[in-house]
Design an enzyme around this catalytic site. Structure first.
Site, PDB file in Angstrom:
ATOM      1  N   PRO A 185       0.787  -1.234   0.000  1.00  0.00           N
ATOM      2  CA  PRO A 185       0.000   0.000   0.000  1.00  0.00           C
ATOM      3  C   PRO A 185       0.822   1.289   0.000  1.00  0.00           C
ATOM      4  CG  PRO A 185       0.035  -0.935   2.193  1.00  0.00           C
ATOM      5  CD  PRO A 185       0.763  -1.908   1.290  1.00  0.00           C
ATOM      6  N   CYS A 186       1.468   1.549  -1.113  1.00  0.00           N
ATOM      7  CA  CYS A 186       2.293   2.748  -1.236  1.00  0.00           C
ATOM      8  C   CYS A 186       1.468   4.022  -1.110  1.00  0.00           C
ATOM      9  CB  CYS A 186       3.089   2.727  -2.538  1.00  0.00           C
ATOM     10  SG  CYS A 186       2.122   2.353  -3.992  1.00  0.00           S
TER      11      CYS A 186
END
Length: 183
Positions: A142-143
């Site tokens: 989950p950048c």
């Protein structure tokens, strides 16, 4: 001559609450994920030609991965950590950044500098940004949960850019992103 010991890539695309996503596996581990693009139905076409198209799986770990992603994007939040990943060929520092990033729970964020410190690389915030910019598995890694030090939204290389990042954070009911800090 292709290496016959390497499992082939299988890929499919599927509908979600935010549009059509695409996913590729080697065995049952995700090797690539694509968020929806600006044009409907373009996520799959942006995958490279080395993945063979398959129908959407209806059972097993692949079907479970798609169900988790769909549920998450519908607002039934899941950290998606149970989805196995294949990070073979990913540089060591990038893998460290992805591990730290993957540990951020939905609804929470870290700054690029905080991720760098957790990777034992203080002062490497720019390198963290570069690693996240080449993340082959956004959402599952989950950048979008990594923000600038002032909580502003910067540099999201997935399709839709900052708009997509904002949408994902809103789905996860993340408070405080995009808001300036007082101190």
């Amino acid at each position: 001559m292709p290496d016959s010991t390497v499992a082939p890539l299988d890929a499919t695309d599927f509908d979600t609450a935010i549009g059509r996503c695409a996913i590729a596996w080697r065995a049952d581990a995700v090797i690539r994920f694509q968020l929806p693009g600006h044009e409907p139905g373009t996520a799959f076409s942006r995958f490279t030609g080395d993945a063979r198209p398959i129908p959407i799986p209806t059972e097993g770990p692949r079907a479970e991965a798609i169900a988790r992603i769909r549920d998450h994007l519908d607002g039934d939040l899941d950290d998606l950590r149970r989805i196995p990943l294949d990070l073979a060929g990913v540089p060591v520092f990038h893998r460290a950044v992805y591990a730290v990033t993957r540990a951020i729970d939905p609804g929470h964020t870290l700054s690029y500098g905080e991720v760098a410190r957790r990777c034992d690389a203080p002062g490497a915030a720019q390198a963290v940004g570069q690693a996240l910019g080449s993340n082959p598995i956004p959402l599952i890694v989950p950048c979008h949960r990594v923000l600038a030090a002032d909580h502003s939204l910067h540099g999201f290389s997935a399709p839709g850019g900052i708009g997509t990042k904002s949408t994902l954070l809103a789905i996860e009911r993340t408070s405080g992103f995009g808001e300036p800090t007082l101190f």
